[in-house]
Enzyme design. Structure first.
Site, PDB file in Angstrom:
ATOM      1  N   HIS A 345       1.803   2.776 -15.943  1.00  0.00           N
ATOM      2  CA  HIS A 345       1.170   2.154 -14.780  1.00  0.00           C
ATOM      3  C   HIS A 345       2.051   2.023 -13.559  1.00  0.00           C
ATOM      4  O   HIS A 345       1.619   1.471 -12.546  1.00  0.00           O
ATOM      5  CB  HIS A 345       0.667   0.747 -15.134  1.00  0.00           C
ATOM      6  N   LYS A 533      -5.092  -8.644  -2.985  1.00  0.00           N
ATOM      7  CA  LYS A 533      -4.374  -8.029  -4.105  1.00  0.00           C
ATOM      8  C   LYS A 533      -3.154  -8.896  -4.382  1.00  0.00           C
ATOM      9  O   LYS A 533      -2.833  -9.774  -3.579  1.00  0.00           O
ATOM     10  CB  LYS A 533      -3.954  -6.604  -3.768  1.00  0.00           C
ATOM     11  N   ARG A 534      -2.447  -8.644  -5.482  1.00  0.00           N
ATOM     12  CA  ARG A 534      -1.221  -9.390  -5.739  1.00  0.00           C
ATOM     13  C   ARG A 534      -0.278  -9.256  -4.550  1.00  0.00           C
ATOM     14  O   ARG A 534      -0.284  -8.244  -3.856  1.00  0.00           O
ATOM     15  CB  ARG A 534      -0.510  -8.844  -6.976  1.00  0.00           C
ATOM     16  N   LYS A 539       3.263  -3.514  -1.546  1.00  0.00           N
ATOM     17  CA  LYS A 539       1.871  -3.488  -1.086  1.00  0.00           C
ATOM     18  C   LYS A 539       1.770  -3.775   0.419  1.00  0.00           C
ATOM     19  O   LYS A 539       0.750  -3.574   1.039  1.00  0.00           O
ATOM     20  CB  LYS A 539       1.026  -4.474  -1.891  1.00  0.00           C
ATOM     21  N   THR A 641      -7.118  -0.167  -7.763  1.00  0.00           N
ATOM     22  CA  THR A 641      -8.534  -0.132  -8.105  1.00  0.00           C
ATOM     23  C   THR A 641      -9.317  -0.965  -7.105  1.00  0.00           C
ATOM     24  O   THR A 641     -10.512  -0.761  -6.931  1.00  0.00           O
ATOM     25  CB  THR A 641      -8.788  -0.686  -9.529  1.00  0.00           C
ATOM     26  N   LYS A 645     -13.232  -0.535  -5.366  1.00  0.00           N
ATOM     27  CA  LYS A 645     -14.279  -1.561  -5.262  1.00  0.00           C
ATOM     28  C   LYS A 645     -14.780  -1.666  -3.821  1.00  0.00           C
ATOM     29  O   LYS A 645     -15.982  -1.771  -3.567  1.00  0.00           O
ATOM     30  CB  LYS A 645     -13.734  -2.926  -5.701  1.00  0.00           C
TER      31      LYS A 645
HETATM   32  C1  LIG Z   1      -9.225  -5.230  -8.731  1.00  0.00           C
HETATM   33  C2  LIG Z   1      -8.382  -6.415  -8.783  1.00  0.00           C
HETATM   34  C3  LIG Z   1      -7.011  -6.294  -8.607  1.00  0.00           C
HETATM   35  C4  LIG Z   1      -6.329  -4.978  -8.297  1.00  0.00           C
HETATM   36  O1  LIG Z   1      -6.296  -4.797  -6.908  1.00  0.00           O
HETATM   37  P1  LIG Z   1      -5.375  -3.689  -6.230  1.00  0.00           P
HETATM   38  O2  LIG Z   1      -5.790  -3.725  -4.811  1.00  0.00           O
HETATM   39  O3  LIG Z   1      -5.734  -2.388  -6.881  1.00  0.00           O
HETATM   40  O4  LIG Z   1      -3.976  -4.073  -6.445  1.00  0.00           O
HETATM   41  C5  LIG Z   1      -6.234  -7.444  -8.646  1.00  0.00           C
HETATM   42  N1  LIG Z   1      -6.782  -8.653  -8.865  1.00  0.00           N
HETATM   43  C6  LIG Z   1      -8.105  -8.802  -9.032  1.00  0.00           C
HETATM   44  C7  LIG Z   1      -8.652 -10.169  -9.252  1.00  0.00           C
HETATM   45  C8  LIG Z   1      -8.951  -7.694  -9.002  1.00  0.00           C
HETATM   46  O5  LIG Z   1     -10.266  -7.857  -9.186  1.00  0.00           O
END
Ligand SMILES: *Cc1c(COP(=O)(O)O)cnc(C)c1O
Length: 793
Positions: A345, A533-534, A539, A641, A645
């Site tokens: 990952h 995101k985190r 990022k 991911t 979305k």
């Molecule tokens: C999808 C999702 C992530 C991943 O987000 P990235 O933008 O791909 O880092 C992290 N936290 C939650 C709650 C998510 O639903």
């Protein structure tokens, strides 16, 4: 139970009154939630049993081992998958209950950090929805990822408590508990047949499974997510009972306990072995009960390791085959290697797991011996391929420099190694794991991540789902590739209008929530520019917030500067020990305070930080986004991911050519996405050869200079809070190329604003192109690839 309205309403009320000895009229939403959920669980019990029966007939099974499962809430998703959502919504409304309020009572099962754990949850949904035999194994942490509370712009962490009122979806299976040994020593016994090894004087921990049904779309397949809880074992007679109890229960207490000291490291390694030892035992028991033989395990069982945390499953299976079943090493290795597959990952080297031998060996003495033997044989085979190349062999070894390298063990012990997006896999093959790729190229393959469209479209965005159904029929609900049918509607102005109204509706809903939570009034007609995101340096939330600050400066300084109103929305948790990330969160708040309260910029720029980002919050935010910020330093984000979305919900990506953004670009074409910045090869070339000096960008770009100076000149705070950020950009030469990409980002953002404001029709077409191109990012597509190309199910 759910076939007739009056019968349902009667039985719902009756159960409620019987369970709680309370009159229906006095019952709380929480009690109503539990009652409804219990009815759903009973409703699917027949299918759950039947699914297990079907699998008993010897069909090959897949087991997905993951230290994280970020499930979020289940009630609404389960009702959608069962086709009951709309019906029950109406029937409950009839008796005065808004279904949505019941859904909101459910705590998020937040047994994960971010993308990796959410991927595991999406995969479970797709496996069941495709009718495939695939189950999850994880840990039932008493406390999931911490709850984030913002105090004066600083992140506070509260223990999360999803089990406080019990968890309706789980079933405890006490009779299937297994014992997991730690510590002790290895007894070597010579026998006629050869040397035997026995783990003796171990301290045992009891692993008790809790099963959660995973209900597939259509309701025919109900797979199982089995989560293990650590309890004291009667096998262990201990002098210090309280200490033993405390140490045992700690194993399933917290997700990612602090591992900055040795005790923390031991605890994490315990968690990992606890998960895999219990899971392997459970898998073998089912296999043998179903008439399987150990020699053909790999023909009936595929075990997938999600990142390296569950990698000890490899030596653990070896141990069982060797010690408990007296298989020869060669036979055991053949079975093991063909059973396991591994997903990588990350390419961030600091994230590659390594365990000091001084911690590993005493805790898991027999497993360590087996790892050493695997290492020895692996190095021998390397030697045959590369005679005399000591350096290469040392680099690839599994045990070296007093450490066990988990990724190397994973590669050696698996028949498949995959990356999670095309670019990521290429980087693994050509750089990060190039030695291994050269040695066994046939193992390496790509499986681009996906998301379950049933949660991220059908559940999260019923308004868009309804519009899509009216427009292209409901085939996309089952088969997301049918979203491509939407493409021609980019030319249909009536449709574009409706799509716009759906987006506006979702923005209004989010604006209301923002007002309730943050007390900030945001304009739903402004551009909703979202980064959730985190929080991590790679990022680059920093790039986003510095850009906001620079826009503010321009508005203040240049009276002629115009920009369309924008609402910048952030959501992010920083890992508790990650000081730098926490400072960036503080910076976002300080910039928000500055711009939100300045009459000169009020209504033009608004900055909102929504606290406690998690799955259920993501479901509220993402459908409302116009712009999706995916701006990681190229080469650092394995896939992402979140990007998928957003795309599926009609947001346009503002992104670097990183992770799955590359594949998003393939779907949209270059005109319907905003791509900017350094490419992965360029970043990697700078990292290799040097040649980037961030100070030049400070000196030569007055916008950057003015903005950075504000970090330290007292404008945002007068305590030097942001010195560390300023230094990371200048004194430490900006490891993530924030300043290098700044101008390109600014221009791309300006272009996005211009189109949004001046060419709304063009923007709406971009939305269509994104939605119609997003079907390939359904995790159904991903899971079909895993099933056909790796698991053979
Ligand atoms: C999808 C999702 C992530 C991943 O987000 P990235 O933008 O791909 O880092 C992290 N936290 C939650 C709650 C998510 O639903």
């Amino acid at each position: 139970m759910f076939s007739e309205k009056n019968a349902f309403q009667e039985s719902f009320k009756k159960r409620l009154e019987q369970s709680y000895s309370i009159s229906f009229n006095d019952s709380t939403r929480a009690q109503q939630f539990v009652t409804l959920s219990q009815m759903v669980r009973e409703h699917i019990s027949k299918e759950w049993i039947e699914t297990n029966e079907r699998y008993r007939q010897g069909k090959k099974q897949t087991y997905y081992l993951s230290i994280e499962f970020l499930l979020g809430r289940l009630l609404g998703q389960n009702l959608i998958n069962l086709g009951l959502y709309e019906t029950l919504e109406t029937w409950l409304r009839d008796i005065g209950i808004p279904l949505e309020e019941l859904e909101n009572v459910e705590p998020d099962a937040g047994l994960g950090n971010g993308g990796l754990g959410r991927l595991a949850a999406c995969f479970l949904d797709s496996l069941a929805s495709l009718g495939l035999p695939g189950h999850g194994f994880g840990i039932r942490y008493k406390h999931g990822l911490f709850e984030q509370k913002m105090v004066d712009g600083f992140q506070m962490e509260l223990p999360e408590n999803w089990l406080r009122y019990g968890y309706v979806w789980e079933v405890r299976k006490s009779d299937l508990a297994v014992e997991v040994p730690f510590w002790g020593s290895v007894d070597v016994v010579e026998r006629k047949e050869g040397i035997k090894f026995r783990h003796v004087d171990a301290e045992y921990v009891k692993a008790v499974p809790y099963d959660i049904p995973v209900i597939g779309y259509g309701g025919e397949t109900v797979n199982t997510l089995r989560l293990w809880t650590a309890e004291t074992s009667s096998f262990t007679l201990n002098q210090d009972v309280l200490k033993y109890k405390k140490e045992t229960e700690a194993i399933s207490e917290f997700l990612y306990p602090d591992d900055s000291n040795d005790d923390g490291k031991i605890l994490r390694l315990k968690q990992q072995y606890f998960l895999v030892s219990a899971s392997i035992r459970s898998i073998l028991r089912q296999h043998l009960n179903n008439g399987g033989k150990l020699q053909n395990l790999h023909e009936r069982v595929a075990i997938h390791i999600n990142d390296t945390h569950p990698v000890l499953a490899i030596p653990e299976l070896m141990r069982v085959l060797l010690d408990d079943y007296q298989m020869s090493w060669e036979d055991a290795w053949h079975v093991t290697e063909n059973t396991f597959a591994y997903t990588n990952h990350t390419t961030l080297s600091e994230a590659l797991e390594r365990w000091p031998i001084r911690i590993f060996r005493p805790l898991l003495p027999r497993i360590f011996m087996i790892v050493e033997e695997i290492n020895e044989r692996f190095c021998k085979s390397l030697w045959e391929q590369y005679p005399g190349e000591w350096e290469r062999i040392e680099k690839m070894a599994i045990v070296a420099k007093d450490e066990v390298r988990m990724a190397h063990l994973a590669i050696a012990g698996s028949h498949s190694v995959n990356g999670v997006a095309w670019l990521h896999t290429e980087i693994l093959k050509n750089r990060e794991m190039n030695d291994f790729y050269q040695f066994s190229p046939q193992k390496f393959n790509n499986k681009t991540n996906g998301i379950t469209h049933r949660r991220w479209l059908l559940k999260a965005n019923p308004e868009l789902t309804a519009l899509l159904t009216d427009t292209i029929g409901d085939g996309f609900k089952k088969d997301a590739s049918e979203l491509s049918k939407l493409a021609p509607f980019a030319e249909d102005s009536a449709f574009l209008e409706k799509l716009w109204n759906v987006k506006l509706k979702r923005k209004e809903i989010l604006a209301k929530r923002i007002f309730e939570q943050n007390g900030i009034k945001v304009d739903p007609t402004s551009i909703f520019d979202v980064q959730v995101k985190r929080l991590h340096a790679y990022k680059r939330q920093l790039l986003n917030v510095l850009h906001i600050l620079s826009l503010y400066n321009k508005l203040k300084k240049e009276p002629s500067f115009h920009m369309p109103p924008r609402t910048f929305i952030f959501g992010a948790k920083a890992s508790p020990g990650y000081f730098y990330a926490k400072r960036i969160i503080k910076l976002i708040h300080s910039v928000a305070d500055l711009v939100n309260n300045d009459p000169d910029t009020k209504g033009i720029i608004t900055v909102v930080f929504m606290e406690n980002y998690r799955v259920s919050l993501a479901e509220d935010i993402i459908p409302a986004a116009d712009i999706s910020e995916q701006i990681s330093t190229a080469s650092k984000e394995a896939s992402g991911t979140g990007n998928m979305k957003f795309m599926m919900n009609g947001a346009v990506t503002m992104g670097t050519l990183d992770g799955a953004n590359v594949e998003i670009l393939e779907q949209t074409g270059p005109d319907d996405i905003f791509i900017f910045g350094l490419k992965a090869e360029e970043v990697m070339a700078y990292e290799r050869d040097g040649g980037y000096r961030s100070m030049d960008y400070y000196h030569h770009d007055s916008l950057i200079r003015r903005t950075l100076d504000q970090l330290v000149n007292g404008k945002l705070d007068d305590e030097g809070l942001f010195d560390v950020i300023y230094d990371s950009l200048l004194a430490e030469n900006d490891q993530y190329f924030v300043l290098k990409d700044f101008e390109a980002y600014r221009i791309a953002q300006e272009e996005a604003g211009r189109i949004y404001e001046q060419d709304p029709e063009r923007w709406r077409k971009m939305m269509v192109k994104n939605i119609s191109g997003s079907g390939i990012f359904s995790s159904d597509r991903t899971i079909k690839e895993y099933a056909n190309e790796i698991w053979n199910i």
